[in-house]
Design a protein around this motif. Sequence first.
Motif, short mmCIF file in Angstrom:
data_model
loop_
_atom_site.label_atom_id
_atom_site.label_comp_id
_atom_site.label_asym_id
_atom_site.label_seq_id
_atom_site.Cartn_x
_atom_site.Cartn_y
_atom_site.Cartn_z
N ARG A 174 0.82 -1.21 0.00
CA ARG A 174 0.00 0.00 0.00
C ARG A 174 0.86 1.26 0.00
NH1 ARG A 174 -4.26 -0.91 4.74
NH2 ARG A 174 -2.57 -2.19 5.51
N HIS A 208 -1.73 -5.79 -3.62
CA HIS A 208 -2.49 -4.53 -3.63
C HIS A 208 -2.09 -3.64 -4.79
CE1 HIS A 208 -4.70 -1.12 -2.01
NE2 HIS A 208 -3.64 -0.38 -2.28
N ASP A 215 -14.34 -0.08 -3.75
CA ASP A 215 -13.76 1.18 -4.25
C ASP A 215 -13.16 0.94 -5.62
OD1 ASP A 215 -11.33 -0.11 -3.87
OD2 ASP A 215 -10.78 1.03 -2.09
N LYS A 225 -15.18 5.10 -2.58
CA LYS A 225 -14.80 5.68 -1.29
C LYS A 225 -13.73 6.73 -1.53
CE LYS A 225 -10.79 2.98 0.10
NZ LYS A 225 -10.24 1.85 0.79
N ARG A 266 -10.38 8.58 0.39
CA ARG A 266 -9.43 8.50 1.51
C ARG A 266 -8.38 9.60 1.35
NH1 ARG A 266 -7.57 4.34 4.93
NH2 ARG A 266 -8.46 2.60 3.78
N ASP A 281 -12.46 -7.62 -1.69
CA ASP A 281 -11.31 -6.70 -1.74
C ASP A 281 -10.05 -7.48 -1.37
OD1 ASP A 281 -9.90 -4.37 -2.13
OD2 ASP A 281 -11.07 -3.17 -0.74
N ASP A 282 -8.91 -6.78 -1.41
CA ASP A 282 -7.65 -7.48 -1.12
C ASP A 282 -7.31 -7.49 0.36
OD1 ASP A 282 -7.26 -4.74 -1.15
OD2 ASP A 282 -5.27 -4.83 -2.05
N ILE A 283 -7.40 -6.32 1.01
CA ILE A 283 -6.92 -6.19 2.39
C ILE A 283 -8.03 -5.61 3.26
CG2 ILE A 283 -5.25 -5.05 3.91
CD1 ILE A 283 -3.41 -4.77 1.41
N ASP A 294 -7.87 -3.88 6.85
CA ASP A 294 -7.00 -3.43 7.95
C ASP A 294 -7.90 -3.14 9.15
OD1 ASP A 294 -5.04 -2.30 9.54
OD2 ASP A 294 -4.11 -1.18 7.93
N GLY A 295 -8.25 -1.90 9.37
CA GLY A 295 -9.15 -1.57 10.48
C GLY A 295 -10.61 -1.77 10.15
N GLY A 296 -10.92 -2.01 8.89
CA GLY A 296 -12.30 -2.33 8.50
C GLY A 296 -13.16 -1.13 8.18
N GLY A 297 -12.60 0.10 8.28
CA GLY A 297 -13.40 1.29 8.05
C GLY A 297 -14.02 1.35 6.65
N THR A 298 -13.26 0.88 5.66
CA THR A 298 -13.77 0.86 4.28
C THR A 298 -15.05 0.05 4.21
OG1 THR A 298 -11.53 1.01 3.39
CG2 THR A 298 -13.23 0.10 1.93
O1 LIG Z 1 -9.82 -1.94 6.43
P1 LIG Z 1 -9.41 -0.57 6.04
O2 LIG Z 1 -8.56 0.11 7.10
O3 LIG Z 1 -10.56 0.27 5.60
O4 LIG Z 1 -8.43 -0.71 4.79
C1 LIG Z 1 -8.77 -1.55 3.72
C2 LIG Z 1 -8.62 -0.83 2.41
O5 LIG Z 1 -7.28 -0.33 2.33
C3 LIG Z 1 -6.74 -0.70 1.09
O6 LIG Z 1 -7.00 0.27 0.16
P2 LIG Z 1 -6.32 1.70 0.22
O7 LIG Z 1 -7.34 2.68 0.66
O8 LIG Z 1 -5.02 1.68 0.96
O9 LIG Z 1 -6.05 1.87 -1.31
P3 LIG Z 1 -5.50 3.04 -2.16
O10 LIG Z 1 -4.16 2.55 -2.62
O11 LIG Z 1 -6.49 3.10 -3.25
O12 LIG Z 1 -5.45 4.25 -1.31
C4 LIG Z 1 -7.46 -1.97 0.73
O13 LIG Z 1 -7.43 -2.21 -0.66
C5 LIG Z 1 -8.85 -1.76 1.26
O14 LIG Z 1 -9.68 -1.17 0.29
#
Ligand SMILES: O=P(O)(O)OC[C@H]1O[C@H](OP(=O)(O)OP(=O)(O)O)[C@H](O)[C@@H]1O
Length: 272
Positions: free
Chosen positions: A82, A112, A150, A173, A175, A200-202, A204-208
């Motif tokens: 990322r 990612h 997203d 979304k 960010r 999705d791929d990852i 992390d905290g799940g906010g997305t």
């Molecule tokens: O669980 P969360 O904390 O919400 O994070 C998860 C999100 O983070 C990463 O995207 P990211 O926004 O980093 O992608 P970008 O390179 O498009 O900014 C990933 O692909 C998820 O969409």
Amino acid sequence: MITTYASVPAGFTVYSDVNFMQFPAGEQHFTLGPAAQQQVPVRVLITGTDANDYIRAGLWIDYAHQHGNKVEAVIPYLPAARADRGEPFGAKVYANLINSLEADQVTCLDPHSPVMTELVDNLTIVESAGVIAADPRIAQRRYAGVIAPDAGAVSRAQKAADALGIPLFRAAKHRDFATGKLSGFSCEQLPDNGRLLVVDDICDGGGTFRGLAQSTGLGPDRLDLWVSHGVFSGQAARLRENFGSIFTTDSHPGHQNPDVNATILPVSSFMF
Ligand SMILES: O=P(O)(O)OC[C@H]1O[C@H](OP(=O)(O)OP(=O)(O)O)[C@H](O)[C@@H]1O
């Protein structure tokens, strides 16, 4: 975490008889057990982001090469993928670390960023779509559609939808890259009935995913989640308020977060 594999004369692949240790001065090292004499190193699996695991893997690959054996490094979660822009350029630093292992092949899962995959030598990519469609726990659920949370997820989610033979719905979304904070979600019109799988791929905290779920107005009776890499940090357990089932792999130690209680598909079941 690091796991080393070797082949034996009977034709099986087994855990290598190796004991990793640390010298008093702090350096990584390993000793071989008696079974190693009959074993041929073939593969090392690295999950998570512990830099010491990369040193251990490099030591073991060096040992393999000294005996004329080729080794595949399976690194399902590419660290810092990322951080593929800006300063510091984390993807480059971690790619250089991976390249320093001198593995004969590197295999990753659902990376990612295409920026990082360009930086890693001898890389083979396993995409998530085939893995999702081949999992009977997912295929049997007869989803009404896949949601891409997203823009960055559209390509992998489209492939997952195609593999499952169901439609794709796109969400968006926003960010702030500098702060990492999320602001605003939207989603295409969704069907009135049936379960939907967010892909999705990852996580992390799940906010997305919580933000997406809230923007759809749907609850855990309608939404499930697949993420290839379950980091599940911070408030990730709150995903349970929005998603019925959460699927992931064991590519990152976060997958074990007991409060998320994800359904786990081991990478060893489909990456080798
Ligand atoms: O669980 P969360 O904390 O919400 O994070 C998860 C999100 O983070 C990463 O995207 P990211 O926004 O980093 O992608 P970008 O390179 O498009 O900014 C990933 O692909 C998820 O969409």
